[in-house]
Every structure is written in C-alpha cells, then in structure tokens.
Scaffold this active site. Sequence first.
Site, PDB file in Angstrom:
ATOM      1  N   ALA A  13       0.969  -0.906   0.048  1.00 54.39           N
ATOM      2  CA  ALA A  13       0.055   0.183  -0.007  1.00 54.39           C
ATOM      3  C   ALA A  13       0.587   1.570   0.062  1.00 54.39           C
ATOM      4  O   ALA A  13       2.039   1.234   0.943  1.00 54.39           O
ATOM      5  CB  ALA A  13      -1.600  -0.218   0.864  1.00 54.39           C
ATOM      6  N   ARG A  14       0.558   2.085  -0.930  1.00 50.46           N
ATOM      7  CA  ARG A  14       1.109   3.628  -0.821  1.00 50.46           C
ATOM      8  C   ARG A  14       2.760   3.574  -0.985  1.00 50.46           C
ATOM      9  O   ARG A  14       3.729   4.359  -0.758  1.00 50.46           O
ATOM     10  CB  ARG A  14       1.255   4.255   0.226  1.00 50.46           C
ATOM     11  CG  ARG A  14      -0.218   4.475   1.154  1.00 50.46           C
ATOM     12  CD  ARG A  14      -1.258   5.392  -0.817  1.00 50.46           C
ATOM     13  NE  ARG A  14      -2.253   5.773   0.406  1.00 50.46           N
ATOM     14  CZ  ARG A  14      -3.301   6.485  -0.699  1.00 50.46           C
ATOM     15  NH1 ARG A  14      -2.456   6.858  -2.346  1.00 50.46           N
ATOM     16  NH2 ARG A  14      -4.391   6.579   0.419  1.00 50.46           N
ATOM     17  N   GLY A  16       3.663   3.451  -4.297  1.00 46.92           N
ATOM     18  CA  GLY A  16       4.112   3.527  -6.049  1.00 46.92           C
ATOM     19  C   GLY A  16       3.959   2.921  -6.902  1.00 46.92           C
ATOM     20  O   GLY A  16       4.032   3.286  -7.923  1.00 46.92           O
ATOM     21  N   SER A  18       1.094   2.387  -8.961  1.00 46.78           N
ATOM     22  CA  SER A  18      -0.151   2.784  -9.327  1.00 46.78           C
ATOM     23  C   SER A  18       0.294   3.899 -10.259  1.00 46.78           C
ATOM     24  O   SER A  18       0.286   3.991 -11.265  1.00 46.78           O
ATOM     25  CB  SER A  18      -1.800   3.140  -8.744  1.00 46.78           C
ATOM     26  OG  SER A  18      -2.321   2.036  -8.063  1.00 46.78           O
ATOM     27  N   ALA A  36     -11.170   0.339 -14.183  1.00 50.13           N
ATOM     28  CA  ALA A  36     -11.309   0.140 -12.203  1.00 50.13           C
ATOM     29  C   ALA A  36     -12.244  -0.692 -11.714  1.00 50.13           C
ATOM     30  O   ALA A  36     -13.431  -1.130 -11.777  1.00 50.13           O
ATOM     31  CB  ALA A  36     -11.735   1.680 -12.250  1.00 50.13           C
ATOM     32  N   HIS A  52      -6.745   9.359  -7.334  1.00 55.24           N
ATOM     33  CA  HIS A  52      -6.462   8.090  -8.268  1.00 55.24           C
ATOM     34  C   HIS A  52      -6.891   8.793  -9.529  1.00 55.24           C
ATOM     35  O   HIS A  52      -5.822   9.270 -10.668  1.00 55.24           O
ATOM     36  CB  HIS A  52      -6.486   6.589  -8.408  1.00 55.24           C
ATOM     37  CG  HIS A  52      -5.973   5.798  -7.818  1.00 55.24           C
ATOM     38  ND1 HIS A  52      -4.564   4.930  -8.164  1.00 55.24           N
ATOM     39  CD2 HIS A  52      -5.532   5.708  -6.933  1.00 55.24           C
ATOM     40  CE1 HIS A  52      -4.632   4.267  -7.771  1.00 55.24           C
ATOM     41  NE2 HIS A  52      -4.797   5.009  -5.813  1.00 55.24           N
ATOM     42  N   GLU A  54      -7.893  12.444 -10.296  1.00 56.78           N
ATOM     43  CA  GLU A  54      -7.137  13.756 -10.108  1.00 56.78           C
ATOM     44  C   GLU A  54      -5.810  14.043 -10.750  1.00 56.78           C
ATOM     45  O   GLU A  54      -4.984  14.616 -11.452  1.00 56.78           O
ATOM     46  CB  GLU A  54      -7.316  14.776  -9.032  1.00 56.78           C
ATOM     47  CG  GLU A  54      -8.751  14.682  -8.339  1.00 56.78           C
ATOM     48  CD  GLU A  54      -8.510  15.126  -7.236  1.00 56.78           C
ATOM     49  OE1 GLU A  54      -7.517  15.168  -6.452  1.00 56.78           O
ATOM     50  OE2 GLU A  54      -9.465  15.518  -6.272  1.00 56.78           O
ATOM     51  N   ASP A  86      -7.103  -1.215 -12.593  1.00 56.92           N
ATOM     52  CA  ASP A  86      -5.876  -1.386 -11.146  1.00 56.92           C
ATOM     53  C   ASP A  86      -7.645  -1.262 -10.497  1.00 56.92           C
ATOM     54  O   ASP A  86      -8.771  -0.687 -10.225  1.00 56.92           O
ATOM     55  CB  ASP A  86      -5.944   0.298 -11.736  1.00 56.92           C
ATOM     56  CG  ASP A  86      -5.013   0.960  -9.540  1.00 56.92           C
ATOM     57  OD1 ASP A  86      -4.801  -0.083  -8.924  1.00 56.92           O
ATOM     58  OD2 ASP A  86      -4.108   2.082  -9.295  1.00 56.92           O
TER      59      ASP A  86
END
Length: 173
Positions: A13-14, A16, A18, A36, A52, A54, A86
């Site tokens: 998670a988090r 990078g 994506s 999605a 995501h 934005e 994703d």
Amino acid sequence: MTGGGTHFVLGGARSGKSALAEGLVAASGLAPVYLATGQAFDEEMRARIDEHRERRPLPWRTVEAPLDLVHAIEREASPDTAILVDCLTLWVTNLMLADRDVGAEGERLAARIAAGLPGLVVLVSNEVGLSIVPENRMARDFRDQAGRLHQRIAAACDEVTFVAAGLPLKLKG
C-alpha cells in the site's frame, strides 16, 4: 515497455505502484484506458478513487469493471490502446463478496493474458503476503486467494515489477 505486451506491477500500500503503472501507460503513446475495479462503499474509498482520478489527466477514459474483468479487458483491448487495470486485490475482494469462484476467475484472467492481447495491458495489485498471518479466516482466505492470483498473473505476463518505497524492482522481463 512501449507499444504493447503485458506488465504486472505489484507492491505494498502506498508503494508507488499505481503511479509507476500510470507512467508506463502514458509512455506507451497509446490511448489510455483505466479499468477500475474499486467500488466506493464509504467516504475513505471515495477519496482514494478521487485521488487516482486527479492524477490521471485527459485523455484517460475510465471503465468500471468490479467483477467481469476478463470481459472488460477483451472489450477494451486494441492495438491502439493501453489498458491499466487497478487493482487486482480489489477485484478479489469484489469476487469474494459476490460469492464468485475467485480461483476460476483468476484462471480465466491468466489464460486470457497468456493467449495474448493487442496493445498494452498493465495490471496493478497489492502484495499482501509479506506481513503477519491474519487473525481471521476471511482475511487469511483473501491473502491466499490474492497470492495464488499473483502467481498466475506473473506467470502469464511478459514483465513483472515489484515496487517498494517508490522504487521499482524488475522481477521478470
């Protein structure tokens, strides 16, 4: 990779992952399509989805595919498109909540990838097997289902990249 093929990007998670996957799609020069799998069941998830969106400027086109991912990929894949899926772990969650056969759906997806697709397809997923053993059965089942799916997808894809702390590590390709 530019032009075509399949690329699996996974990480925590988090991590990078994506952002890396979005960069691969953008660099391809193909028309970007975002598949999605997430569903906004609460405000926190709605905020993640908005974040995501934005990050992806026009001309990204978003297609929601919470359950029938294989059909959505088949419908959207073309020599002129770069598809970003994703993410696969949200797809696993959706399948489990819908009482679908996660293993069979994963086999369908891996077989479709292995058979070849036109354009570029980049799939993103959370690596959930690097932590402690979950305390409840559903969480353990989720972790196991995701791990099995990751093995199938990694075997089927041309390239596999693991992302940690924003740094990509090439595992395959």
